[in-house]
Design an enzyme around this catalytic site. Sequence first.
Site, mmCIF file in Angstrom:
data_model
loop_
_atom_site.group_PDB
_atom_site.id
_atom_site.type_symbol
_atom_site.label_atom_id
_atom_site.label_comp_id
_atom_site.label_asym_id
_atom_site.label_seq_id
_atom_site.Cartn_x
_atom_site.Cartn_y
_atom_site.Cartn_z
ATOM 1 N N HIS A 350 -18.357 -9.588 4.069
ATOM 2 C CA HIS A 350 -19.388 -10.561 3.687
ATOM 3 C C HIS A 350 -20.785 -9.997 3.599
ATOM 4 O O HIS A 350 -21.727 -10.737 3.307
ATOM 5 C CB HIS A 350 -19.412 -11.722 4.687
ATOM 6 C CG HIS A 350 -18.316 -12.711 4.485
ATOM 7 N ND1 HIS A 350 -18.416 -13.745 3.592
ATOM 8 C CD2 HIS A 350 -17.097 -12.806 5.038
ATOM 9 C CE1 HIS A 350 -17.299 -14.454 3.617
ATOM 10 N NE2 HIS A 350 -16.475 -13.903 4.493
ATOM 11 N N LYS A 540 -31.506 -22.693 2.797
ATOM 12 C CA LYS A 540 -30.590 -21.665 3.273
ATOM 13 C C LYS A 540 -31.152 -21.129 4.575
ATOM 14 O O LYS A 540 -32.288 -21.436 4.933
ATOM 15 C CB LYS A 540 -30.452 -20.546 2.247
ATOM 16 C CG LYS A 540 -31.789 -20.027 1.731
ATOM 17 C CD LYS A 540 -31.641 -18.962 0.649
ATOM 18 C CE LYS A 540 -31.238 -19.505 -0.699
ATOM 19 N NZ LYS A 540 -29.933 -19.084 -1.139
ATOM 20 N N ARG A 541 -30.395 -20.292 5.274
ATOM 21 C CA ARG A 541 -30.929 -19.648 6.467
ATOM 22 C C ARG A 541 -32.206 -18.873 6.119
ATOM 23 O O ARG A 541 -32.357 -18.388 4.991
ATOM 24 C CB ARG A 541 -29.886 -18.690 7.049
ATOM 25 C CG ARG A 541 -28.797 -19.392 7.816
ATOM 26 C CD ARG A 541 -29.329 -20.159 8.992
ATOM 27 N NE ARG A 541 -29.762 -19.296 10.056
ATOM 28 C CZ ARG A 541 -29.141 -19.161 11.214
ATOM 29 N NH1 ARG A 541 -28.048 -19.856 11.469
ATOM 30 N NH2 ARG A 541 -29.615 -18.330 12.135
ATOM 31 N N LYS A 546 -33.499 -12.973 2.015
ATOM 32 C CA LYS A 546 -33.431 -14.143 1.136
ATOM 33 C C LYS A 546 -34.804 -14.475 0.527
ATOM 34 O O LYS A 546 -34.915 -15.262 -0.398
ATOM 35 C CB LYS A 546 -32.866 -15.346 1.893
ATOM 36 C CG LYS A 546 -31.377 -15.213 2.247
ATOM 37 C CD LYS A 546 -30.888 -16.415 3.047
ATOM 38 C CE LYS A 546 -29.438 -16.323 3.500
ATOM 39 N NZ LYS A 546 -28.457 -16.717 2.458
ATOM 40 N N THR A 648 -23.388 -19.394 -1.762
ATOM 41 C CA THR A 648 -22.604 -20.543 -2.209
ATOM 42 C C THR A 648 -23.532 -21.725 -2.461
ATOM 43 O O THR A 648 -23.192 -22.625 -3.230
ATOM 44 C CB THR A 648 -21.526 -20.954 -1.183
ATOM 45 O OG1 THR A 648 -22.137 -21.023 0.113
ATOM 46 C CG2 THR A 648 -20.384 -19.952 -1.168
ATOM 47 N N LYS A 652 -23.433 -24.829 -5.377
ATOM 48 C CA LYS A 652 -23.564 -26.273 -5.131
ATOM 49 C C LYS A 652 -24.692 -26.855 -5.984
ATOM 50 O O LYS A 652 -24.550 -27.932 -6.574
ATOM 51 C CB LYS A 652 -23.890 -26.535 -3.654
ATOM 52 C CG LYS A 652 -22.856 -26.059 -2.673
ATOM 53 C CD LYS A 652 -23.425 -26.087 -1.235
ATOM 54 C CE LYS A 652 -22.623 -25.207 -0.313
ATOM 55 N NZ LYS A 652 -23.303 -24.976 0.991
HETATM 56 C C1 LIG Z 1 -23.850 -23.911 1.496
HETATM 57 C C2 LIG Z 1 -24.538 -23.861 2.785
HETATM 58 C C3 LIG Z 1 -25.105 -22.669 3.232
HETATM 59 C C4 LIG Z 1 -25.096 -21.397 2.405
HETATM 60 O O1 LIG Z 1 -26.251 -21.360 1.597
HETATM 61 P P1 LIG Z 1 -26.688 -20.014 0.819
HETATM 62 O O2 LIG Z 1 -27.784 -20.477 -0.071
HETATM 63 O O3 LIG Z 1 -25.498 -19.551 0.054
HETATM 64 O O4 LIG Z 1 -27.140 -19.052 1.847
HETATM 65 C C5 LIG Z 1 -25.743 -22.664 4.453
HETATM 66 N N1 LIG Z 1 -25.818 -23.772 5.204
HETATM 67 C C6 LIG Z 1 -25.297 -24.946 4.807
HETATM 68 C C7 LIG Z 1 -25.429 -26.146 5.677
HETATM 69 C C8 LIG Z 1 -24.636 -25.031 3.586
HETATM 70 O O5 LIG Z 1 -24.104 -26.198 3.200
#
Ligand SMILES: *Cc1c(COP(=O)(O)O)cnc(C)c1O
Length: 799
Positions: A350, A540-541, A546, A648, A652
Amino acid sequence: MSFQTEFKTLFEQSLAQYCQTRYLTPQQLSKTQWYQFIAQVSQQAILQKSQKNRPLTDVRHVNYLSMEFLVGRLLGNNLQNLEVYDFITQQVKQYGAELVDILEQETDPALGNGGLGRLAACYLDSMASLAQPATGYGLHYQYGLFKQSFSEQGKQKEQGDAWGRDFYPQQQHHLDFTQQVGFGGEVKLISHDKYAWKPEWIVNGEAFDLAVVGYKGIQQPLRLWQGYSETSFDLSKFDEGEYLFAEEKVIDASKLTKVLYPNDNHQNGKALRLMQQYFHCACSVADIIKRHLAQGRKLEQLAEYEVIQLNDTHPAIAIPELMRVLLDDYDFSWQQAWQICSQTFAYTNHTLLPEALEQWDQNLLASLLPRHFMIIDRINNELYHQVKAHFSDEEFSDIWQQTAVLFGYRVRMANLCVVGSFAVNGVAKIHSDLVVSDLFPAYARLFKDRFYNVTNGITPRRWIRQANPQLSALLDKHIKGDWTKDLSLLQQIEKFAKNEKFQTAYAQIKQANKQRLADKIKQELGLEVDTQAIFDVQIKRFHEYKRQQLNLLNIIATYQELKANPNQDVVPRVFIFAGKAAPGYFMAKQIIHAINCVADVINNDPDMKGKLQVVFLPDYRVSLAEIIIPAADVSEQISLAGKEASGTGNMKLALNGAITLGTLDGANVEIADYVGNENVIIFGHTVESIKQELKAGYEPMRYYQQDKVLAQAIDSLANGTFSKGDTTTFEMLVKELLTKDSFCTLADFASYRQAQQKIANFYQNRTAWIEATILNTARLGAFSSDRSIKDYQTQIWKK
Ligand SMILES: *Cc1c(COP(=O)(O)O)cnc(C)c1O
């Protein structure tokens, strides 16, 4: 009788009973009572249903081992997948209640940090929906990921999340599955090549099962292990000082699974974390073997019937654990055991970030798990001979440096996974290529056919059906066939992309979702946002790779530009952030602090009215993502090229009709390929171009000196403009950007600003914009996690 008919009877009878015992009528039930009642009835229905629909198949059973499962709220999703959602909506409405409000009562189990844990949850959903026999194995943390709030000054504050203390009926405590796990102690030689491990402490692992309900599909368990013991065990016996719990001499087993480590893409080498990992693996491997034997099969056939998929290296210790069981408990020879083991495990990588690649101190591992250390040592020796035989003498030393499992008194878990698995995969095309070319080039030569790509995916059940009911209804109306089960059917709406009526309907849904988010922002922060503005979202985190700091610098520059040119024509914008930083990650926390401070100044500046707003919603989690994502116009995916394995969140957002503003990184590359370059905005360095720049010697200061807009933005962070005159507040951030800039923020700044201008121009052409957003939805079918699971099936899990 159909399941739905049975369910209706069950529902009505149980409701009458529930009300009767409480001397209430259904009209008098509170939201909490409704939630408790529906949760219990659905749980009962799930248990009844699971007796009936376990299919007999010939495919391998997938054991998905992950330290994290970020499942989100379950009840709504379960009702959808059981196909009783509409029925219950009608029922409760008839008594004056709203199902959506009732579902808000559920706590959101945060048993994961971010993308990796959420991926595991999407995969369980897809496997159940596709009737791929599978068991998820994880840990039943008493405290999930911390809850985030902000101090008066805008700094992140953390609070424990004791999620299980609330009423949580979705889980079943199963004492039949209890396992025993040893730690410490010593290894005795019994006879030639036969060893016995006598652990110093034994801990019980108890199983909590969550039912994973597939869409119109089967149900199978997510089994979460919790530590338990009657007597506490004495860690001072370890006497390894530095490794062990500084302040505590005694730990009781329940502390093992007390808390989820809050690091995303970072390892910190704590003994308790290694103990959690082994505990997770020992319980899971024992359960897998127990199930296999109970089916009347032989251990020699393990790989024929079972596959153990490792979600990153966190469960890597399962490899020597299976070896130990086969060698010591079942008397297999090394060759036999290795044959079975290396055909059973598959490993998903990952990350390429060096700080995230797990390595354990050899002495720590040997003191906690002496037998496992011996086995790892033997694996390392066998590998040594293999490498020696395969490469020339000139090359050997270099190759061995890369491939050794034990190196410099460290145990390299990623190497252990590659050696001990029959398949290794990355999570997006570009990432899988980099896994081969940059991370494991020597292994790629040694094990030619071991490397694969499986691009990540997301479940459409949660990320459209549940999160965006209005869009779902529109899709239902215009698509022949069930898109929820086959997301490639979204292609059918492509022909409506230019259709005026469809555009209006699609745009109205986006607007309604923006209003829903605006209401949430008002409720959380007391701030009124302009719903006509572009909703520009980065959720995101928080991590330097990022690059939330890049977004921040552009916001500051925009603010400064608007202050200097009050009459400039602007497309109003609301920048929306959400995300947590690891409590020990200073720089990420400073970026959060800076965003809050900048937001405070901008939102209170009357000159910005109708132009610019900045929102930071606290406590990012699955249930918050479900509200933000359908409302987004722009999806910020701005990591430095080569650093985000897949992402991911990008999927979404695009699926819900946001335009991606991104670098050529992770799955952004494939998203751009599918939706077409005219329907995304790509900017910044590529993997290749940044490599060259770094090789030539990257100097962030040069960018600072040559770009006035950039310099002014950074200066304002340094000179106290956003920190009430305090020039020390963001000192570390400024210093990092100007002297190191480890993730090349400054190198991409100019290009990012141009891309933001392109977004503004694009948005002003309403029909072109709406058409592009429709095409994003229409062309994102390939990013369903059902497709990912099918890829795993055909490439990796096949017999
Ligand atoms: C999808 C999701 C992530 C991943 O987000 P990235 O933008 O791909 O880092 C992290 N936290 C939650 C709650 C999510 O639903």
